[in-house]
Design an enzyme around this catalytic site. Structure first.
Site, short mmCIF file in Angstrom:
data_model
loop_
_atom_site.label_atom_id
_atom_site.label_comp_id
_atom_site.label_asym_id
_atom_site.label_seq_id
_atom_site.Cartn_x
_atom_site.Cartn_y
_atom_site.Cartn_z
N SER A 430 32.31 54.60 36.56
CA SER A 430 32.78 53.52 36.68
C SER A 430 34.39 53.85 36.31
O SER A 430 34.50 54.95 35.99
CB SER A 430 32.67 52.55 35.47
OG SER A 430 32.79 53.43 34.22
N HIS A 691 36.91 58.29 25.21
CA HIS A 691 37.06 57.09 24.42
C HIS A 691 38.74 57.01 23.88
O HIS A 691 38.93 55.76 23.31
CB HIS A 691 36.22 57.30 22.97
CG HIS A 691 35.03 57.35 23.47
ND1 HIS A 691 34.03 58.71 23.80
CD2 HIS A 691 33.78 56.67 23.42
CE1 HIS A 691 32.90 58.56 23.79
NE2 HIS A 691 32.63 57.09 23.84
N1 GLN Z 1 27.75 54.79 35.22
C1 GLN Z 1 28.01 54.35 33.97
C2 GLN Z 1 29.75 54.05 33.87
O1 GLN Z 1 30.51 55.21 34.46
C3 GLN Z 1 27.69 55.05 32.74
C4 GLN Z 1 27.95 54.28 31.63
C5 GLN Z 1 27.26 54.64 30.14
O2 GLN Z 1 26.88 55.76 30.19
N2 GLN Z 1 27.01 54.00 29.27
O3 GLN Z 1 30.16 53.33 33.47
#
Ligand code: GLN
Ligand code: ZN
Length: 755
Positions: A430, A691
């Site tokens: 994402s 984060h």
């Molecule tokens: N593919 C998802 C993202 O990049 C993975 C999210 C996750 O691991 N919680 O948001």
């Protein structure tokens, strides 16, 4: 004659319309002053008690301003050093939960095998033990004043509290117990002086405790009990059967709470084998405290009667198997679900009505609730028919659980066909979900935007980020997941068998609430879910674009499962549906496909003896969804979890060509581990923490990469952030990724010499 009573273990705090969350957040934003806030919290408490009024035993002090484990830590003055200077109690409390400008918050982790997260108590040698406040007593008084009820204070037990805490080693444990014990005694004595009849002491950690621990803890309870005279103790276990049942029933307590729902029948077996003490109360968890589904009242009544038939006791409580914290409060009048589904649901308040009916049935006979029994069976029958979506994809004998070629052979083929540089760079999927993205989706959902308008918005966003990624110089690109609100909801909406509520919120942690999807029927593929966006992204670049799916185990673990199929079956159904998506992506020319499993580890059963069974089918489900592709198609997976050790066999067992995994915050733990236990498949250890908005320097990422390359084979090592970037802003994302690509370039120079 046995007296039958109804009881509850805990009630959701958040309020039917998340009023609790709203008060909290307004207070944090300073939109609400402290007096208003406290008054609103009082109101929330009273409303919750009001909803449980019909019960014989009503829990108090399960209610909290944030988390009940944090409450316990603060109550016993377990304040980490970095917060000790804060004098205002409320500020201190929230500082521990949420952090301050200069002190990081306490760690948060999953509450046993649920999706609720608690604040981990931190111990250090300087912890000064004292009872800062008797919270259960305060709650008891409030409820007594308002309702005149002799409620049942809930206290987190000494064994579970220490088990859930961190910062001590095994040798220190005994000393910690000894110091906590007087505080527990003081707390209980104060409750006794107030005239409290029953205290529920929660000891869920006892279910998996070994004989030595159960013995040791028994002596703690002996000491507690010897100090008390009138107040009665109910020792409450839940979430599984008690391994050391025989020992547990010898505890010097007045009642024992057992879970007869999530115990695989073992508690009942133990009770039949070893009996149940005649001088104790049995608090029997007979309604599933974590299931959103209605109970068949007749079946439950029969069960309770067969249980009662084994007992020779004066008082018998019926109750949910655990706190109702894990359920939505009640069905919202505006909930837009189909009637057939809605009538099959039972949220927290419905569970309590079911309890009351069961009590009536027990006392006055089955016929006294004949109508309600019929109704419950009728609702469930209709639900069953409704769940028959006609989409069941049966498994076949020939189902593929294995790739055609072993990893090493696939690796060579993939390296030849993908032609990626050494140490390829990529992201986890994402990109920033900005306000514009969310606004666009809202407009579309509200039908202010046509499908076409929304689609072109998403396309523009994809294009923008493909350009950005090319400019940054990443090797494997992603489309950015802009069309997804949430990694489970997005897929659930397109698969059959899922329903989504508007109002069925449950607390995830603190003020954060989620609405888990409901799996009510057979899950099946109905339409392509990700092909359009991925293919579009691929059409814009000559670099490889990675397809991006959420894995079967994660989809299952973050949903409410249906009640009539084992989880393994549900996971396999989801896997079969995802397999079609994987195949569709491959057919459309996508040769790298990532299937995320961040929640795989979360589903681990409480008892280690049950791990193997779960991990085996979890890995099978993953392989079922990914094994049918060509050897040249590269399967990736991702987990946001750094403790590799305990599930490394499963990670291997997934047989993914590449796994990207969180790493940057684990202080080299993983690398240390890999030193002794090398991992042979493709591996991307996260090189920076997503984060925080902080932009990591090139050098610190080079250091992480160099460190990792001392233990990971260079020809299969990937460079990527810890996780997806959806919560970040564009500015820091671009800056961080640029540094990451620079770090990769430099690392390649040294690495290529070694290869
Ligand atoms: N593919 C998802 C993202 O990049 C993975 C999210 C996750 O691991 N919680 O948001
Ligand atoms: Zn992640």
């Amino acid at each position: 004659m046995t007296t039958i009573k109804t009881s509850n273990l805990g009630f959701p705090r958040i309020g039917a319309n998340r009023e609790w969350k709203k008060s909290l957040e307004a207070f944090w934003r300073k939109d609400k002053d402290v007096n208003d806030f406290l008054q609103e919290m009082d109101t929330r408490l009273k409303i919750n008690i009001g909803k449980q009024k019909e019960l014989d035993l009503i829990p108090v002090s399960d209610f909290t301003f944030y988390d009940h484990v944090l409450d316990t830590a603060v109550m016993f003055n377990w304040i980490p050093k970095r917060f000790r200077h804060i004098t205002d109690p409320l500020s201190l409390y929230f500082a521990m939960a949420r952090g301050t400008d200069d002190a990081v918050s306490c760690e948060m982790t999953k509450w046993f095998n649920t999706n609720y997260h608690y604040i981990v108590p931190e111990y250090d040698e300087e912890t000064e033990y004292k009872l800062t406040e008797n919270k259960p007593l305060a709650a008891y008084r409030k409820v007594k004043e308002e309702f005149g009820i002799d409620s049942k204070p809930v206290v987190l037990g000494i064994y579970s509290f220490v088990t859930l805490a961190k910062g001590y080693n095994d040798e220190e444990k005994g000393q910690i117990y000894n110091k906590l014990l007087p505080l527990y005694i003081q707390l209980l004595k104060e409750l006794e002086a107030e005239g409290v009849t029953w205290v529920q002491i929660d000891e869920p950690a006892l279910v998996a405790a070994d004989n030595a621990d159960v013995q040791a803890v028994k002596s703690l309870y002996e000491q507690i009990k010897s100090e008390l005279t009138s107040v009665k103790i109910l020792l409450q276990t839940y979430f599984d059967s008690v391994d050391e049942y025989k020992e547990l029933i010898t505890y010097p307590v007045d009642g024992i709470g057992l879970d007869f729902v999530h115990d695989k029948g073992k508690n009942f077996d133990s009770l039949k084998t070893h009996g149940f003490p005649v001088d104790k109360v049995l608090a029997a968890g007979i309604l599933d405290g974590r299931s959103i589904w209605k109970a068949d009242l007749e079946e439950r009544l029969d069960f309770i009667q067969s249980l009662a038939g084994e007992l020779d006791i004066a008082e018998f409580w019926i109750q949910p198997s655990s706190s109702l914290l894990h359920l939505p409060v009640e069905k919202h009048p505006d909930e837009h679900l189909d009637e057939e589904l809605l009538n099959g649901l039972s949220f927290a308040t419905d569970k309590l009505s079911e309890l009351n009916l069961l009590k009536k049935g027990l006392i006055s006979g089955k016929t006294s609730i004949q109508e309600e029994i019929k109704q419950s069976q009728n609702d469930l029958n209709i639900l069953r028919q409704y769940a028959e979506t006609g989409n069941r994809e049966e498994g076949t004998q020939k189902e593929l659980f294995h790739r055609e070629l072993p990893f090493e052979e696939r690796l060579t083929l993939q390296q030849n066909s993908l032609k990626l540089p050494l140490l390829p760079t990529t992201t986890i999927g994402s990109f920033p979900q900005t306000t514009e993205v969310r606004k666009a989706r809202l407009k579309w959902r509200k039908k202010e935007w046509s499908d076409q308008e929304y689609e072109s918005f998403i396309k523009a966003e994809i294009k923008r980020w493909i350009d950005i990624q090319e400019e940054i110089g990443l090797d494997v690109l992603v489309h950015g997941e802009f069309e997804r609100t949430d990694m489970v909801e997005f897929f659930g909406e397109k698969l059959s068998g899922f329903a989504f509520t508007k109002y069925a919120w449950v607390q995830s942690y603190g003020s954060r609430c989620v609405r888990p999807p409901i799996i009510y029927g057979d899950v099946a593929f109905t339409e392509e879910m990700t092909v359009k966006e991925t293919v579009y992204a691929q059409s814009l670049t000559s670099k490889k674009v990675k397809g991006m799916l959420t894995g079967p185990v994660t989809i299952l673990n973050w949903s409410f499962p249906r009640y009539d199929l084992p989880k393994k079956e549900i996971a396999f159904q989801i896997a079969r549906a995802l397999k079609k998506e994987v195949e569709a992506l491959e057919k459309a020319g996508i040769t790298i496909i990532q299937v995320d499993e961040p929640a795989l580890r979360e589903g681990l059963p409480l008892k280690e003896s049950d791990w193997n069974e779960y991990l085996t089918w979890a890995a099978e489900a993953f392989r079922l969804s990914t094994s049918s592709v060509e050897p040249t198609t590269q399967i990736h997976t991702h987990m946001c979890y750094s403790h590799f050790e305990d599930i490394v066999d499963t990670i291997n067992d997934l047989d993914a060509d590449v796994i990207t995994i969180e790493h940057s915050r684990s202080h080299g733990e993983l690398v240390n581990y890999l030193k002794n236990e090398p991992y042979e498949k493709g591996l991307g250890l996260g090189v920076y923490d997503i984060h925080s908005p902080r932009v990591p320097s090139v050098q610190e990422m080079i250091d992480i990469i160099d460190d990792a390359l001392t233990v990971c084979p260079t020809d299969r090592f990937w460079i990527n952030p810890d996780c997806g970037l959806k919560t970040r802003q564009q500015k820091e994302t671009v800056a961080s990724l640029k540094n990451m690509v620079d770090a990769a370039k430099q690392a390649r120079k040294t690495a290529s010499v070694q290869v």
